[in-house]
Design a protein around this motif. Structure first.
Motif, PDB file in Angstrom:
ATOM      1  N   GLY A 297       1.508  15.259   9.290  1.00 45.69           N
ATOM      2  CA  GLY A 297       2.374  13.925   9.120  1.00 45.69           C
ATOM      3  C   GLY A 297       1.707  13.095  10.064  1.00 45.69           C
ATOM      4  N   GLU A 298       0.410  13.007  10.485  1.00 44.59           N
ATOM      5  CA  GLU A 298      -0.318  12.068  11.205  1.00 44.59           C
ATOM      6  C   GLU A 298      -1.374  11.394  10.258  1.00 44.59           C
ATOM      7  OE1 GLU A 298      -2.577  14.559  13.948  1.00 44.59           O
ATOM      8  OE2 GLU A 298      -0.979  15.757  14.581  1.00 44.59           O
ATOM      9  N   GLY A 299      -1.469  10.011  10.495  1.00 46.78           N
ATOM     10  CA  GLY A 299      -2.325   9.027   9.738  1.00 46.78           C
ATOM     11  C   GLY A 299      -1.844   8.717   8.723  1.00 46.78           C
ATOM     12  N   ALA A 300      -0.580   8.835   8.481  1.00 46.36           N
ATOM     13  CA  ALA A 300       0.097   8.398   7.097  1.00 46.36           C
ATOM     14  C   ALA A 300       0.141   6.680   7.302  1.00 46.36           C
ATOM     15  CB  ALA A 300       1.515   8.851   6.844  1.00 46.36           C
ATOM     16  N   LYS A 301      -0.467   6.059   6.075  1.00 48.07           N
ATOM     17  CA  LYS A 301      -0.652   4.479   6.156  1.00 48.07           C
ATOM     18  C   LYS A 301       0.586   3.831   5.466  1.00 48.07           C
ATOM     19  CE  LYS A 301      -5.596   5.312   5.841  1.00 48.07           C
ATOM     20  NZ  LYS A 301      -7.178   5.059   5.149  1.00 48.07           N
ATOM     21  N   MET A 302       1.710   4.371   5.708  1.00 48.68           N
ATOM     22  CA  MET A 302       3.146   3.665   5.489  1.00 48.68           C
ATOM     23  C   MET A 302       3.118   2.623   6.262  1.00 48.68           C
ATOM     24  SD  MET A 302       5.355   3.101   3.225  1.00 48.68           S
ATOM     25  CE  MET A 302       5.216   4.573   1.792  1.00 48.68           C
ATOM     26  N   THR A 303       2.944   1.304   6.008  1.00 50.03           N
ATOM     27  CA  THR A 303       3.439   0.341   7.128  1.00 50.03           C
ATOM     28  C   THR A 303       4.695  -0.399   6.542  1.00 50.03           C
ATOM     29  OG1 THR A 303       2.152  -1.448   5.720  1.00 50.03           O
ATOM     30  CG2 THR A 303       1.016  -0.143   7.264  1.00 50.03           C
ATOM     31  N   GLU A 330      15.157   6.505  -9.899  1.00 44.69           N
ATOM     32  CA  GLU A 330      13.692   6.479  -9.716  1.00 44.69           C
ATOM     33  C   GLU A 330      13.323   5.660  -8.279  1.00 44.69           C
ATOM     34  OE1 GLU A 330      10.632   5.159 -12.896  1.00 44.69           O
ATOM     35  OE2 GLU A 330      10.730   3.276 -11.657  1.00 44.69           O
ATOM     36  N   GLU A 331      12.506   6.218  -7.464  1.00 44.72           N
ATOM     37  CA  GLU A 331      12.263   5.756  -6.103  1.00 44.72           C
ATOM     38  C   GLU A 331      10.695   5.429  -6.071  1.00 44.72           C
ATOM     39  OE1 GLU A 331      15.422   8.105  -3.493  1.00 44.72           O
ATOM     40  OE2 GLU A 331      13.435   8.742  -3.448  1.00 44.72           O
ATOM     41  N   ASP A 332      10.113   4.558  -5.621  1.00 49.38           N
ATOM     42  CA  ASP A 332       8.910   4.377  -5.305  1.00 49.38           C
ATOM     43  C   ASP A 332       8.449   5.031  -4.107  1.00 49.38           C
ATOM     44  OD1 ASP A 332       8.565   2.394  -7.448  1.00 49.38           O
ATOM     45  OD2 ASP A 332       9.110   0.602  -6.305  1.00 49.38           O
ATOM     46  N   GLU A 333       7.262   5.807  -4.495  1.00 49.66           N
ATOM     47  CA  GLU A 333       6.722   6.578  -3.055  1.00 49.66           C
ATOM     48  C   GLU A 333       5.564   5.857  -2.665  1.00 49.66           C
ATOM     49  OE1 GLU A 333       7.271   9.232  -1.517  1.00 49.66           O
ATOM     50  OE2 GLU A 333       9.034  10.140  -2.415  1.00 49.66           O
ATOM     51  N   TRP A 334       4.820   5.129  -3.428  1.00 50.81           N
ATOM     52  CA  TRP A 334       3.769   4.371  -3.142  1.00 50.81           C
ATOM     53  C   TRP A 334       3.522   3.240  -4.039  1.00 50.81           C
ATOM     54  CZ3 TRP A 334       1.720   5.366   1.465  1.00 50.81           C
ATOM     55  CH2 TRP A 334       0.750   4.815   2.154  1.00 50.81           C
ATOM     56  N   PRO A 469      -5.271  11.638   0.415  1.00 52.55           N
ATOM     57  CA  PRO A 469      -6.338  11.223   1.693  1.00 52.55           C
ATOM     58  C   PRO A 469      -6.807   9.832   1.603  1.00 52.55           C
ATOM     59  CG  PRO A 469      -6.675  13.434   0.791  1.00 52.55           C
ATOM     60  CD  PRO A 469      -5.873  12.781  -0.053  1.00 52.55           C
ATOM     61  N   ASP A 470      -7.262   9.349   0.332  1.00 47.52           N
ATOM     62  CA  ASP A 470      -7.884   8.007   0.084  1.00 47.52           C
ATOM     63  C   ASP A 470      -7.116   6.916   0.684  1.00 47.52           C
ATOM     64  OD1 ASP A 470     -10.001   6.576  -1.295  1.00 47.52           O
ATOM     65  OD2 ASP A 470      -8.479   5.598  -1.902  1.00 47.52           O
ATOM     66  N   PHE A 471      -5.711   6.925   0.475  1.00 52.03           N
ATOM     67  CA  PHE A 471      -4.915   5.802   1.035  1.00 52.03           C
ATOM     68  C   PHE A 471      -3.941   6.157   1.846  1.00 52.03           C
ATOM     69  CE2 PHE A 471      -3.871   7.199  -3.332  1.00 52.03           C
ATOM     70  CZ  PHE A 471      -2.367   7.456  -3.416  1.00 52.03           C
ATOM     71  N   GLY A 472      -3.930   7.586   2.199  1.00 52.90           N
ATOM     72  CA  GLY A 472      -3.007   7.901   3.273  1.00 52.90           C
ATOM     73  C   GLY A 472      -1.575   8.087   3.112  1.00 52.90           C
ATOM     74  N   ALA A 473      -1.210   8.765   1.868  1.00 57.48           N
ATOM     75  CA  ALA A 473       0.123   8.826   1.351  1.00 57.48           C
ATOM     76  C   ALA A 473       0.739  10.259   1.443  1.00 57.48           C
ATOM     77  CB  ALA A 473       0.496   8.588  -0.119  1.00 57.48           C
ATOM     78  N   VAL A 474       1.799  10.457   1.794  1.00 61.41           N
ATOM     79  CA  VAL A 474       2.314  11.824   2.050  1.00 61.41           C
ATOM     80  C   VAL A 474       3.780  12.089   1.496  1.00 61.41           C
ATOM     81  CG1 VAL A 474       3.351  13.767   3.669  1.00 61.41           C
ATOM     82  CG2 VAL A 474       1.485  12.106   4.378  1.00 61.41           C
ATOM     83  N   VAL A 475       3.646  13.042   0.351  1.00 61.56           N
ATOM     84  CA  VAL A 475       4.847  13.105  -0.511  1.00 61.56           C
ATOM     85  C   VAL A 475       5.544  14.585  -0.374  1.00 61.56           C
ATOM     86  CG1 VAL A 475       5.828  13.219  -3.067  1.00 61.56           C
ATOM     87  CG2 VAL A 475       3.925  11.647  -2.174  1.00 61.56           C
ATOM     88  N   ARG A 476       6.500  14.779   0.360  1.00 63.91           N
ATOM     89  CA  ARG A 476       7.182  15.693   0.620  1.00 63.91           C
ATOM     90  C   ARG A 476       7.944  16.514  -0.495  1.00 63.91           C
ATOM     91  NH1 ARG A 476       5.429  16.554   5.430  1.00 63.91           N
ATOM     92  NH2 ARG A 476       5.237  14.650   6.850  1.00 63.91           N
ATOM     93  N   PRO A 477       7.806  17.972  -0.508  1.00 62.77           N
ATOM     94  CA  PRO A 477       8.672  18.605  -1.633  1.00 62.77           C
ATOM     95  C   PRO A 477      10.139  18.520  -1.422  1.00 62.77           C
ATOM     96  CG  PRO A 477       7.265  20.072  -0.636  1.00 62.77           C
ATOM     97  CD  PRO A 477       7.045  18.947   0.285  1.00 62.77           C
ATOM     98  N   ARG A 478      10.814  17.989  -2.736  1.00 65.36           N
ATOM     99  CA  ARG A 478      12.332  18.006  -2.684  1.00 65.36           C
ATOM    100  C   ARG A 478      12.710  18.637  -3.740  1.00 65.36           C
ATOM    101  NH1 ARG A 478      13.382  11.875  -1.723  1.00 65.36           N
ATOM    102  NH2 ARG A 478      15.133  12.393  -2.656  1.00 65.36           N
ATOM    103  N   ARG A 499      -7.126  11.281  -5.893  1.00 63.47           N
ATOM    104  CA  ARG A 499      -7.566  12.309  -5.385  1.00 63.47           C
ATOM    105  C   ARG A 499      -6.607  12.988  -4.268  1.00 63.47           C
ATOM    106  NH1 ARG A 499     -12.225  15.562  -4.627  1.00 63.47           N
ATOM    107  NH2 ARG A 499     -12.844  16.348  -2.299  1.00 63.47           N
ATOM    108  N   HIS A 500      -6.038  14.175  -4.614  1.00 67.29           N
ATOM    109  CA  HIS A 500      -4.748  14.429  -3.864  1.00 67.29           C
ATOM    110  C   HIS A 500      -4.914  15.881  -3.751  1.00 67.29           C
ATOM    111  CE1 HIS A 500      -4.079  15.434  -8.111  1.00 67.29           C
ATOM    112  NE2 HIS A 500      -3.125  16.225  -7.755  1.00 67.29           N
ATOM    113  N   ALA A 501      -4.074  16.486  -2.674  1.00 68.94           N
ATOM    114  CA  ALA A 501      -4.194  17.841  -2.128  1.00 68.94           C
ATOM    115  C   ALA A 501      -2.681  18.521  -1.801  1.00 68.94           C
ATOM    116  CB  ALA A 501      -5.002  18.143  -0.939  1.00 68.94           C
ATOM    117  N   ALA A 502      -2.595  19.900  -2.267  1.00 69.06           N
ATOM    118  CA  ALA A 502      -1.286  20.446  -1.850  1.00 69.06           C
ATOM    119  C   ALA A 502      -1.626  21.230  -0.339  1.00 69.06           C
ATOM    120  CB  ALA A 502      -1.070  21.629  -3.026  1.00 69.06           C
TER     121      ALA A 502
END
Length: 534
Positions: A297-303, A330-334, A469-478, A499-502
């Protein structure tokens, strides 16, 4: 038992033979028989004591596991959601039950052995136990957890009775040591030593812990501390076969270094070794630090400026008849690249049915080797997956149709619905969903992976986020929601920002299903843009 009775019988026969050889004629000689009988009785008592001791161990095990299984069977998935519980299950079934089997085999118990033989084929093996241990270390690294917190069951936001004993910590350290992972070997051997020094019970000897710890510290380049630990080992066990030689070698190296640097010897720090004492070695992943920071939860670039551009809306799939009366939320995440989340995509009943269909087919998830194109398992993808076809159940037909309705893209050329379950420390390190040119031969017919539709089929107590990681987005499971993004620009070129990761699952069990939508058939649904990056 049979062997012991034969010994008794032989001794008694000897006594009888001696008495028949006129021992009765001498009380003095007969007294020897009294002492012989006493020794036999003592041997019998020792045998009984050994049997009672063995039975006490078995009873203790049965009682402990009876209490444990009452808890674990009440909510198996929730119980295994805690990584320490998952690791200890691997360890119990691979190591400790085998030790119990050996104990019982000393006096054969057909029922127990028969049961063991039937179930052994389903037991985890050495690889499972090692894998679970490495998963704990992966969680430790990603979420920056010290060994003390892990050992005492203190995970972020959670305190549990799932603890690691001195021997558990030692085995963790030994797993790392055997893999030449001296960084983690130091952390876990230090924790094992700390718990032993605080009075915790253990089977492992302190000398063994110090032996592994001192050499691991040496491998981390800390000669002064390696010398101090080796001196402690020599003090405990002066005859240790390696300690003396290691101590002389370490001292010689340190003396040489100090002489070359023209420095005086400085006493070793009294501070215990802990997380941060040594730097973790670099590995194959260039964005490791950024990726793991996002997982925490660190470094997220959500301004605030970006957040102000994100909106929610009702989406009817461009007047799709199936969505007119009940449009999707529908919700925008990024914003760029555009990532959206859809709410209430899957019902609880649909999720349970999909899991029911997938469970018998789950197998270790694979990745395609970029050099050979062959599917293979990899340490950077730790999960099990299954592929479901429309013919498997009407619910799969409904889900496929729903994805097509929501996205406006045909799923006729899409891949089967992939269902994945992430276990202890389950993860998928940063990767692209699309195949980079030259195309993978398997994608030549239907084109590349145009888009990803990812269903979250469970909530996750801690960890398990999808991060970019490229643009600092975090999407949490719901649970019940789904996220969607395009992997390719309209030109067909890959969007390398995706490029993304689980992230590793820290606590809980993560279930997802995804649909990879391909290019073919989308020519009029998503026409080409005017530039390469439209």
């Amino acid at each position: 038992m049979r062997k012991f009775l034969s010994v008794i019988s032989w001794a008694l026969l000897c006594c009888c033979w001696t008495s028949q050889a006129e021992i009765f004629t001498s009380i003095g000689q007969m007294t020897d028989l009294i002492h012989t009988e006493k020794e036999l009785v003592q041997s019998l008592k020792e045998y009984i004591k050994a049997e009672e001791s063995k039975l006490a161990v078995v009873k203790s095990w049965a009682n402990k596991l009876d209490d444990l299984t009452k808890v674990s069977t009440s909510d198996p998935e929730g119980y295994l959601g805690h990584p320490v519980n998952a690791y200890k299950l691997m360890k119990r079934l691979n190591t400790e039950w085998s030790e119990l089997e050996s104990l019982v085999l000393q006096n054969p118990s057909d029922g127990f052995i028969s049961n063991m033989s039937v179930h052994r084929q389903f037991f985890p093996d050495e690889e499972d136990e090692t894998g679970a241990a490495k998963a704990l270390m992966r969680l430790q690294d990603t979420y920056q957890l010290d060994s003390e917190a892990f050992s005492r069951g203190k995970l972020p936001g959670i305190h549990s009775n799932a603890v690691l004993t001195v021997d558990d910590c030692f085995d963790m350290g030994k797993t790392a040591y055997n893999d030449a992972d001296y960084y983690h070997a130091v952390l876990w051997m230090q924790q094992s030593l700390k718990q032993l020094d605080s009075g915790d019970e253990a089977v492992v000897a302190k000398a063994d812990i110090l032996d592994y710890l001192s050499y691991s510290v040496y491998q981390m380049g800390d000669l002064p501390r390696a010398i101090e630990l080796t001196r402690r080992l020599v003090a405990i066990d002066p005859s240790h076969q390696r300690a003396g030689g290691n101590l002389r070698y370490f001292e010689g190296l340190l003396f040489k270094q100090l002489k070359e640097l023209n420095q005086a010897y400085q006493p070793v720090s009294e501070e215990p070794i802990q997380l941060g004492t040594y730097s973790r070695p670099k590995d194959h992943l260039p964005e490791r630090e950024a990726y793991e920071a996002l997982c925490r939860g660190e470094g997220a670039k959500m301004t605030e400026a970006r957040r102000s551009r994100l909106v929610c809306r009702y989406q009817d799939g461009k007047r799709n008849p199936r969505l007119l009366l009940k449009p999707m939320k529908e919700e925008d995440e990024w914003d760029s690249p555009h990532i959206v989340r859809y709410l209430d995509v899957l019902s609880h009943e649909e999720i349970e049915k999909i899991k029911e269909l997938a469970k018998p087919r789950l197998a270790r998830a694979t990745v395609r080797d970029p050099k050979t194109g062959v599917l293979t398992t990899a340490n950077y993808r730790v999960s099990k997956s299954a592929w479901l076809e429309a013919e498997d159940d009407p619910v799969i037909v409904r889900v496929n149709q729903r994805i097509e309705d929501i996205t406006g893209l045909t799923v006729d050329t899409a891949e089967l619905l992939q269902v994945a379950n992430y276990g202890v420390g389950g993860q998928y390190e940063p990767h692209y969903d699309f195949s980079r040119r030259p195309f993978d031969s398997n994608l030549k017919v239907d084109g590349n992976r145009l888009a990803t539709f990812l269903n979250y089929m469970s909530d996750v107590e801690a960890g398990g986020a999808t991060v970019f990681p490229d643009f600092g987005a975090v999407v949490r499971p719901r649970k019940g929601t789904a996220v969607f993004w395009y992997n390719l620009f309209k030109s067909g070129e890959g969007d390398y920002r995706t490029r993304h990761a689980a992230c590793p699952v820290l606590v809980g069990s993560k279930w997802v299903s995804n649909k990879w939508i391909h290019e073919r058939g989308q020519e009029f649904r998503r026409p080409c843009g005017l530039t390469e990056v439209d």
